[in-house]
Design an enzyme around this catalytic site. Structure first.
Site, PDB file in Angstrom:
ATOM      1  N   LEU A 106       0.868  -1.180   0.000  1.00 26.79           N
ATOM      2  CA  LEU A 106       0.000   0.000   0.000  1.00 26.79           C
ATOM      3  C   LEU A 106       0.900   1.224   0.000  1.00 26.79           C
ATOM      4  O   LEU A 106       1.960   1.220   0.648  1.00 26.79           O
ATOM      5  CB  LEU A 106      -0.892   0.015   1.252  1.00 26.79           C
ATOM      6  CG  LEU A 106      -1.988  -1.058   1.345  1.00 26.79           C
ATOM      7  CD1 LEU A 106      -2.757  -0.936   2.660  1.00 26.79           C
ATOM      8  CD2 LEU A 106      -2.941  -0.987   0.159  1.00 26.79           C
ATOM      9  N   ASP A 107       0.477   2.282  -0.711  1.00 28.05           N
ATOM     10  CA  ASP A 107       1.258   3.527  -0.724  1.00 28.05           C
ATOM     11  C   ASP A 107       1.386   4.073   0.699  1.00 28.05           C
ATOM     12  O   ASP A 107       0.561   3.766   1.568  1.00 28.05           O
ATOM     13  CB  ASP A 107       0.560   4.584  -1.583  1.00 28.05           C
ATOM     14  CG  ASP A 107       0.482   4.172  -3.040  1.00 28.05           C
ATOM     15  OD1 ASP A 107       1.309   3.353  -3.473  1.00 28.05           O
ATOM     16  OD2 ASP A 107      -0.420   4.681  -3.736  1.00 28.05           O
ATOM     17  N   ILE A 108       2.353   4.964   0.874  1.00 27.80           N
ATOM     18  CA  ILE A 108       2.611   5.491   2.220  1.00 27.80           C
ATOM     19  C   ILE A 108       1.378   6.203   2.790  1.00 27.80           C
ATOM     20  O   ILE A 108       1.110   6.137   3.994  1.00 27.80           O
ATOM     21  CB  ILE A 108       3.868   6.404   2.218  1.00 27.80           C
ATOM     22  CG1 ILE A 108       4.318   6.713   3.644  1.00 27.80           C
ATOM     23  CG2 ILE A 108       3.651   7.675   1.416  1.00 27.80           C
ATOM     24  CD1 ILE A 108       5.746   7.200   3.746  1.00 27.80           C
ATOM     25  N   HIS A 189       0.502   2.414  -7.817  1.00 26.61           N
ATOM     26  CA  HIS A 189      -0.536   3.451  -7.749  1.00 26.61           C
ATOM     27  C   HIS A 189      -1.784   3.080  -8.565  1.00 26.61           C
ATOM     28  O   HIS A 189      -2.400   3.945  -9.198  1.00 26.61           O
ATOM     29  CB  HIS A 189       0.004   4.793  -8.273  1.00 26.61           C
ATOM     30  CG  HIS A 189       1.094   5.384  -7.418  1.00 26.61           C
ATOM     31  ND1 HIS A 189       1.211   5.152  -6.063  1.00 26.61           N
ATOM     32  CD2 HIS A 189       2.089   6.248  -7.729  1.00 26.61           C
ATOM     33  CE1 HIS A 189       2.247   5.814  -5.589  1.00 26.61           C
ATOM     34  NE2 HIS A 189       2.817   6.480  -6.567  1.00 26.61           N
ATOM     35  N   LYS A 192      -5.156   5.059  -7.830  1.00 26.17           N
ATOM     36  CA  LYS A 192      -4.981   6.502  -8.071  1.00 26.17           C
ATOM     37  C   LYS A 192      -4.853   6.772  -9.574  1.00 26.17           C
ATOM     38  O   LYS A 192      -5.420   7.738 -10.095  1.00 26.17           O
ATOM     39  CB  LYS A 192      -3.735   7.014  -7.336  1.00 26.17           C
ATOM     40  CG  LYS A 192      -3.903   7.011  -5.825  1.00 26.17           C
ATOM     41  CD  LYS A 192      -2.602   7.365  -5.153  1.00 26.17           C
ATOM     42  CE  LYS A 192      -2.710   7.199  -3.647  1.00 26.17           C
ATOM     43  NZ  LYS A 192      -1.406   7.185  -2.994  1.00 26.17           N
TER      44      LYS A 192
END
Ligand code: URA
Length: 259
Positions: A106-108, A189, A192
């Site tokens: 998962l992204d930060i 991503h 997004k």
């Protein structure tokens, strides 16, 4: 299932101490394999058939649990980083020594469900797009979604030289600025970029489920717990992974046609 493993990795992986501590236990003649003292951590053993003892006590080689975390924002999905705190730091000691690895990334700034396992086959199956394991996200956007967005996601949106696999996009019943999206792949991503291709900005992203496993609403950000037996069995079944009580998995890819 496999199974030969390096002795030092086996000992450290079962929570008896760090690799360094296990090396010194080996040097101190405290470890036996099938009754014979060994000093070699590099020796390969089969935990199902070899009897490994530390200080005269058999070591328990129970499989590590699959663990769920409610990942907070601001923490990297990694086991180590010089600049940021990482999800591995949030695992309790008893699981850190089992060398549990996050399944996927998962992204930060993404929050929500992150699973950990030491079972490489399970991890691989859950992130492989061919398995079509659903990942459900709640995205908070800069503008409400339209029916055209829903149709475009269904067909597969372009993501810079690549067409995303069809995804299910739904309105969030609670907020007009939020949407629920179900994807089967986990490219960089992914969500997004899918929204960006429709001119939308994702302001917050939370993963709510992976296959049949839902984020436990009782888990505060940063907390974790092991999956229940029922959750783990359902997860393994959803991707065809073997495990206790599940039996042999089907092959990951279909066999080649006979010639
Ligand atoms: N898609 C994203 O864009 N980010 C994540 O962290 C997960 C899925």
């Amino acid at each position: 299932m496999p199974h030969v493993v390096r002795l030092d990795k086996l000992l450290a992986g079962q929570g008896y101490g760090t690799r360094g501590e296990m090396r010194s236990a080996l040097r101190g003649d405290r470890v036996t394999v099938n009754g014979v003292v060994t000093r070699s951590g590099a020796m390969y053993v089969n935990p199902s058939t070899d009897e490994v003892e530390l200080d005269g006590e058999p070591i328990i080689t129970a499989p590590a649990p699959v663990v769920m975390m409610n990942k907070p924002a601001g923490v990297m999905t990694a086991t180590g980083d010089r600049r940021h705190s990482v999800v591995a730091d949030l695992l309790p000691e008893k699981w850190r020594t089992r060398r549990l690895m996050p399944i996927g990334r998962l992204d930060i700034d993404t929050t929500g469900l992150l699973l950990f396992t030491d079972d490489g086959d399970l991890a691989h199956r859950l992130i492989h797009p061919k398995r079509l394991v659903d990942k459900l996200y709640r995205a908070t956007l800069d503008a409400p979604i339209t029916n055209e967005d829903i149709e475009a996601f269904e067909l597969g949106v372009p993501m810079g030289g690549y067409k995303a696999l069809p995804a299910k996009l739904e309105r969030d019943p609670i907020s007009s600025l939020a949407a629920l999206v179900t994807v089967h792949e986990g490219k960089y991503h992914q969500v997004k970029r899918m929204f960006a291709s429709r001119g939308r900005l994702v302001k917050a992203l939370e993963r709510l489920s992976i296959g049949p496993v839902r984020l436990d609403p009782m888990l505060r950000p940063g907390a974790c717990r092991s999956l229940t037996h029922v959750e783990e069995q359902a997860l393994r079944l959803s991707c065809g992974a073997s495990g206790p009580d599940v039996g042999q998995p089907p092959p990951l890819l279909p066999p080649p046609p006979p010639t």
